[in-house]
Motif scaffolding. Structure first.
Motif, PDB file in Angstrom:
ATOM      1  N   GLU A   1     -47.976 -14.837   2.944  1.00 15.05           N
ATOM      2  CA  GLU A   1     -48.140 -13.812   3.982  1.00 15.05           C
ATOM      3  C   GLU A   1     -47.241 -12.613   3.698  1.00 15.05           C
ATOM      4  N   GLU A   2     -46.010 -12.907   3.298  1.00 17.14           N
ATOM      5  CA  GLU A   2     -45.053 -11.848   3.000  1.00 17.14           C
ATOM      6  C   GLU A   2     -45.520 -11.000   1.813  1.00 17.14           C
ATOM      7  N   VAL A   3     -46.032 -11.665   0.777  1.00 18.82           N
ATOM      8  CA  VAL A   3     -46.447 -10.975  -0.447  1.00 18.82           C
ATOM      9  C   VAL A   3     -47.671 -10.085  -0.210  1.00 18.82           C
ATOM     10  N   TYR A   4     -48.646 -10.579   0.567  1.00 17.37           N
ATOM     11  CA  TYR A   4     -49.938  -9.892   0.664  1.00 17.37           C
ATOM     12  C   TYR A   4     -50.159  -9.131   1.970  1.00 17.37           C
ATOM     13  N   SER A   5     -49.240  -9.222   2.906  1.00 18.02           N
ATOM     14  CA  SER A   5     -49.455  -8.648   4.232  1.00 18.02           C
ATOM     15  C   SER A   5     -49.817  -7.168   4.204  1.00 18.02           C
ATOM     16  N   GLU A   6     -49.063  -6.363   3.468  1.00 17.53           N
ATOM     17  CA  GLU A   6     -49.309  -4.924   3.455  1.00 17.53           C
ATOM     18  C   GLU A   6     -50.658  -4.589   2.818  1.00 17.53           C
TER      19      GLU A   6
ATOM     20  N   SER B   1     -45.939 -18.986   4.273  1.00 20.68           N
ATOM     21  CA  SER B   1     -45.090 -17.898   4.769  1.00 20.68           C
ATOM     22  C   SER B   1     -44.799 -16.897   3.657  1.00 20.68           C
ATOM     23  N   TYR B   2     -44.615 -17.403   2.439  1.00 26.76           N
ATOM     24  CA  TYR B   2     -44.334 -16.506   1.317  1.00 26.76           C
ATOM     25  C   TYR B   2     -45.581 -15.702   0.937  1.00 26.76           C
TER      26      TYR B   2
ATOM     27  N   ARG C   1     -45.565 -19.384  -5.314  1.00 21.12           N
ATOM     28  CA  ARG C   1     -46.694 -19.366  -4.379  1.00 21.12           C
ATOM     29  C   ARG C   1     -47.087 -20.777  -3.957  1.00 21.12           C
TER      30      ARG C   1
END
Length: 546
Positions: free
Chosen positions: A527-532, A524-525, A514
């Motif tokens: 965003e990918e981890v928490y987007s959903e 960017s990482y 992180r």
């Protein structure tokens, strides 16, 4: 200004104070001390060892280790042999290490203190010679102690000039593969000399080295400034012994990063609740006594100059420390500018929340699009083996920092985010996350925060709770976070208002990818981890990650 090379400064101090203590390394709770003369002798022997491997001037030599006296000595030994150093973060993963070794063409590597041996063990498999510092480390071919005992001191060190390449410093890689910043002796000398003059340091000043030496700020502001000043340096044995080692060192200058300043605050609040502390500080005489006791408990009662860098620090945190008599001078710099390039020093309370003004060795201005531009003696000239990136990095002789900034009425510069970090919501308007994150982090319940909003109707925040609050009552925490959210949103334009807050279930670290090795957010990482999960954050809600 006339600059001297690091080796010229080392020779000066050996001649002027050769038998005075210089480096102090705790090992198994005993302090090993090197005088200036011993440091010079050891560096010459290690330089001779490098030459005995058949290496030639100009060859690149990596250093993969946590901070230690041997790290400093190896750095100067590489210079004495006329070679180019390539520092690697001790926390780097195997892919990053492999990229740096291959891109730089390193011909040998010093390996030392490491918390995790696996990544280094997999990359440094014997294809290039490995010299092991005298600590638990990965497998190696040559022992530091053997070289000290077996090799005679190099009689004539390399005839280096300010225009020669000193080191390749690789960026932290927050937006892609790390790039090799080519730094010459000129840039390092300019930064180190200017730091010394800015702080007004003398050989009586004591420093402590604990932030990663692979980061140019620690290398320039701590190692370089000590070398150019002539003052003693202390090291830390481990994270567990940090405060004890700090009390032994009694530093007079102290540099940290926002996350650690926050952790120190948390430690104080664990012993004394925030409300009680604030009441005591307001009582005449007693308040000063309490503040002095806290500084002593942190091991900082001898410090006359405090600094913070690497990332923006919340103005509320600066104000909290100001109340304890700890005036933190926020600074700014990059690998490309040899570390510190602007600073609120001498400290001015009216400039808290800014990076102050440029150092004497550089000049700065703001482009029409708000980008901060810089040029001067401390600014690099090229990326290693990357002419395309070099060409993109400069405009009419000015380095394009990628930071967005503004200048205040009192002349100070304020960083308001990264140009590439700005995101556009579905409303078609741009939002800069850093100012919002800085405001949110003013809540002492929050230790880390990332505002996310690209492609969303409204941005939202993901936060990591302060360690001492992670097991607290969720209702009280939710109320605290909602209050902070409402206070922030009340000051924002409609497209900037945060939809809500998601509380992350685990802290962000280098190990879980992180954070970068310099403790910057890997946006960017994240965003990918928490987007959903952020889809559930609506209507000003505060929710917990499952």
């Amino acid at each position: 200004m006339t600059y001297q090379t690091p080796l010229a400064e080392l020779a000066r101090h050996v001649a002027e104070r050769g038998d005075q203590p210089f480096l102090h390394q705790p090992v198994n709770r005993k302090l090993i001390v090197w005088t200036w003369r011993q440091v010079d002798d050891n560096a010459r022997r290690i330089a001779q060892g490098l030459l005995s491997l058949g290496l030639k001037p100009g060859d690149r030599v990596a250093i993969f280790a946590k901070n230690s006296a041997e790290w400093f000595i190896a750095d100067w030994a590489i210079m004495m042999a006329g070679m180019v150093s390539v520092p690697i973060y001790a926390t780097a993963g195997a892919d990053t290490i492999r990229h740096i070794v291959e891109d730089s063409g390193a011909k040998a590597v010093f390996v030392g203190k490491l918390d995790d041996l696996a990544a280094g063990q997999s990359v440094f498999d014997g294809r290039i010679p490995r010299i092991g510092f005298p600590y638990q480390t990965i497998d190696h071919d040559h022992r530091w102690e053997d070289w000290i005992n077996q090799h005679p001191p190099l009689e004539t060190v390399a005839d280096i000039s300010l225009n020669d390449v000193m080191t390749l410093v690789y960026t932290s890689g927050s937006t892609g593969k790390p790039k090799g910043v080519v730094l010459k002796y000129l840039q390092y000398a300019a930064a180190s000399t200017t730091n010394r003059e800015l702080v007004g340091m003398t050989p009586e000043d004591r420093g402590i080295s604990y932030l990663p030496l692979a980061h140019i700020t620690e290398r320039g502001v701590v190692e370089g400034t000590a070398l150019y000043t002539g003052g003693p340096i202390y090291f830390v044995e481990s994270l567990d012994t940090f405060v004890d080692d700090l009390k032994v060192a009694r530093p007079t200058t102290f540099l940290s990063v926002p996350r650690l300043w926050t952790r120190f605050q948390v430690g104080v609040h664990e012993k004394m609740p925030a409300e009680k502390l604030q009441k005591l500080l307001k009582i005449p005489l007693l308040g000063k006594l309490v503040a002095r006791k806290i500084r002593a408990g942190l091991g900082l009662n001898s410090v006359h100059t405090f600094g913070s860098g690497s990332a923006p620090i919340a103005p509320t945190l600066l104000q909290w420390y100001h109340g304890l008599g700890i005036d933190i001078c926020e600074g700014w710099g990059m690998s490309e500018t040899t570390g510190l390039s602007a600073c609120n020093m001498p400290f001015r309370a009216d400039r808290m929340g800014t990076i102050g003004v440029p150092l004497a060795c550089v000049e700065m201005k703001i482009a029409d699009d708000g980008e901060l531009l810089i040029r001067g003696d401390a600014v690099f000239e090229e990326y290693y083996n990357n002419p395309e990136a070099t060409a993109e990095a400069f405009a009419d002789g000015w380095f394009r920092t990628g930071d967005k900034a503004e200048q205040t009425a009192n002349g100070a510069f304020r960083i308001i985010g990264r140009l590439k970090e700005e995101f556009k919501t579905t409303k078609g308007k741009y939002v800069a996350p850093v100012p919002l994150e800085s405001r949110l982090s003013g809540n002492p319940d929050i230790e880390q925060v990332c505002v996310i909003g690209a492609g969303r109707t409204q941005p939202a925040a993901v936060v990591v709770l302060a360690e001492h609050r992670r097991n607290a009552n969720r209702d009280s925490l939710s109320a605290s976070l909602r209050r902070t959210l409402e206070e922030l949103n009340a000051t924002l334009e409609s497209h900037q208002k945060l939809e809500g807050i998601l509380v992350a279930k685990e802290p962000w670290s280098i190990e879980n990818e992180r954070l970068t090795p310099t403790l910057k957010l890997r946006r960017s990482y994240l965003e990918e981890v928490y987007s959903e999960r952020l889809n559930d954050v609506t209507g000003g809600a505060v929710i917990w990650e499952n």
